[in-house]
Scaffold this motif. Structure first.
Motif, PDB file in Angstrom:
ATOM      1  N   TYR A  50      47.990  30.362  40.748  1.00 36.46           N
ATOM      2  CA  TYR A  50      47.765  30.114  39.236  1.00 36.46           C
ATOM      3  C   TYR A  50      47.820  28.667  38.958  1.00 36.46           C
ATOM      4  N   HIS A  51      47.006  28.367  38.010  1.00 39.01           N
ATOM      5  CA  HIS A  51      46.895  26.988  37.239  1.00 39.01           C
ATOM      6  C   HIS A  51      47.372  27.039  35.799  1.00 39.01           C
ATOM      7  N   HIS A  52      48.344  26.421  35.408  1.00 38.98           N
ATOM      8  CA  HIS A  52      48.831  26.712  34.007  1.00 38.98           C
ATOM      9  C   HIS A  52      48.897  28.123  33.454  1.00 38.98           C
ATOM     10  N   ASN A  53      49.527  28.868  34.289  1.00 41.18           N
ATOM     11  CA  ASN A  53      49.624  30.305  34.188  1.00 41.18           C
ATOM     12  C   ASN A  53      48.501  31.252  34.209  1.00 41.18           C
ATOM     13  N   LYS A  54      47.148  30.709  34.715  1.00 42.94           N
ATOM     14  CA  LYS A  54      46.097  31.547  34.829  1.00 42.94           C
ATOM     15  C   LYS A  54      45.786  31.768  36.304  1.00 42.94           C
ATOM     16  N   ALA A  55      45.451  33.034  36.792  1.00 46.27           N
ATOM     17  CA  ALA A  55      45.041  33.091  38.031  1.00 46.27           C
ATOM     18  C   ALA A  55      43.678  32.484  38.019  1.00 46.27           C
ATOM     19  N   ILE A  56      43.684  31.657  39.250  1.00 48.53           N
ATOM     20  CA  ILE A  56      42.368  31.004  39.473  1.00 48.53           C
ATOM     21  C   ILE A  56      41.950  31.399  40.968  1.00 48.53           C
ATOM     22  N   GLY A  68      42.262  35.850  55.139  1.00 43.26           N
ATOM     23  CA  GLY A  68      40.968  36.272  54.692  1.00 43.26           C
ATOM     24  C   GLY A  68      40.788  36.373  53.278  1.00 43.26           C
ATOM     25  N   ARG A  69      39.601  36.518  52.854  1.00 37.30           N
ATOM     26  CA  ARG A  69      39.492  37.055  51.481  1.00 37.30           C
ATOM     27  C   ARG A  69      39.720  35.777  50.418  1.00 37.30           C
ATOM     28  N   MET A  70      39.798  34.273  50.950  1.00 34.81           N
ATOM     29  CA  MET A  70      40.266  33.201  50.171  1.00 34.81           C
ATOM     30  C   MET A  70      39.210  33.019  49.284  1.00 34.81           C
ATOM     31  N   ALA A  71      39.539  33.026  47.904  1.00 33.61           N
ATOM     32  CA  ALA A  71      38.671  32.699  46.868  1.00 33.61           C
ATOM     33  C   ALA A  71      39.344  31.982  45.748  1.00 33.61           C
ATOM     34  N   ILE A  72      38.574  30.816  45.309  1.00 29.65           N
ATOM     35  CA  ILE A  72      39.049  30.225  44.164  1.00 29.65           C
ATOM     36  C   ILE A  72      38.096  29.953  43.113  1.00 29.65           C
ATOM     37  N   LEU A  73      38.085  30.398  41.809  1.00 30.56           N
ATOM     38  CA  LEU A  73      37.322  30.319  40.888  1.00 30.56           C
ATOM     39  C   LEU A  73      36.560  29.103  40.931  1.00 30.56           C
ATOM     40  N   LYS A  74      35.371  29.102  40.534  1.00 28.03           N
ATOM     41  CA  LYS A  74      34.412  27.770  40.787  1.00 28.03           C
ATOM     42  C   LYS A  74      34.818  26.887  39.531  1.00 28.03           C
ATOM     43  N   GLU A  75      35.228  27.206  38.357  1.00 30.65           N
ATOM     44  CA  GLU A  75      35.843  26.168  37.542  1.00 30.65           C
ATOM     45  C   GLU A  75      37.243  25.570  37.804  1.00 30.65           C
ATOM     46  N   ALA A  76      37.754  26.232  38.706  1.00 30.64           N
ATOM     47  CA  ALA A  76      39.037  25.615  39.285  1.00 30.64           C
ATOM     48  C   ALA A  76      39.029  24.730  40.552  1.00 30.64           C
ATOM     49  N   ARG A  77      37.917  24.718  41.182  1.00 29.12           N
ATOM     50  CA  ARG A  77      37.776  24.011  42.417  1.00 29.12           C
ATOM     51  C   ARG A  77      38.036  22.534  42.143  1.00 29.12           C
TER      52      ARG A  77
END
Length: 153
Positions: A50-56, A68-77
Motif C-alpha cells: 500500500y501507498h497512502h492506504n491504497k493497494a498499489i 511470483g506474480r509481482m505487479a506494481i500499478l503503472k502509476e505507482a512505479r
C-alpha cells in the motif's frame, strides 16, 4: 515513505489482487487471462503493498520458495514499492523456513532483481510470450529475528 506491506488472503483480498494483476499483466503486458490465473492461487501466500492506504501492488510466494506474480500499478512505479515488496516477501520466506528463494523474471526486469541480490541461474525461456530467466537468492540468516506473529501488526 508511507509504504506498507501486509499478508493477503486469497479469499478475502481476491478482488484487490485480481484488479492489480489484471491491469498489469492482462491489460498492460497482454498476458492471456487464462494463463494469469492458476492452480496456486488458493494455496499461495499473497502479499499486498500500500501507498497512502491504497493497494498499489501484489506478489505471492508458493511452495519451495518461488516468488511470483509481482505487479506494481503503472502509476505507482518509481516509489520503491517493488523493491520493498520483494524484500518483505523474501523476509517472510526466510522466517517461514526457506533457505533459498527463486523466481522467473522478465528479462527487462533483471536489473531490478539484481538490486535485491538475485542472480540469473538459467537460460532465457518464453512464458506467456514474454522472455524470462530463472533467478535465485540465498536467504540471509543474519537479519534481526522476526517471527510470523510479527507480520500484520
Amino acid at each position: 515513505m508511507s509504504l506498507f506491506v501486509r499478508l493477503a488472503d486469497w479469499q478475502t483480498d481476491k478482488a484487490t489482487i485480481r484488479d492489480i494483476r489484471q491491469k498489469v499483466f492482462v491489460e498492460e503486458q497482454k498476458v492471456p487471462a487464462d494463463l494469469e490465473w492458476d492452480e496456486h492461487e488458493e494455496t499461495a501466500q499473497h502479499f499486498l503493498i500500500y501507498h497512502h492506504n491504497k493497494a498499489i501492488g501484489t506478489g505471492r510466494l508458493t511452495g519451495g520458495g518461488k516468488i511470483g506474480r509481482m505487479a506494481i500499478l503503472k502509476e505507482a512505479r518509481g516509489l520503491g514499492a517493488g523493491l520493498e515488496l520483494l524484500k518483505r516477501i523474501c523476509k517472510f520466506a526466510r522466517i517461514s523456513g526457506q533457505k533459498n528463494a527463486y523466481l522467473n523474471a522478465q528479462v527487462h526486469a533483471i536489473p531490478f532483481y539484481e538490486k535485491a541480490s538475485f542472480t540469473v541461474t538459467g537460460e532465457e525461456f518464453m512464458e506467456a510470450d514474454i522472455p524470462h530467466v530463472r533467478m535465485e537468492l540465498t536467504l540471509s540468516e543474519s537479519e534481526p529475528s522476526e517471527n510470523l506473529d510479527d507480520w500484520n501488526r
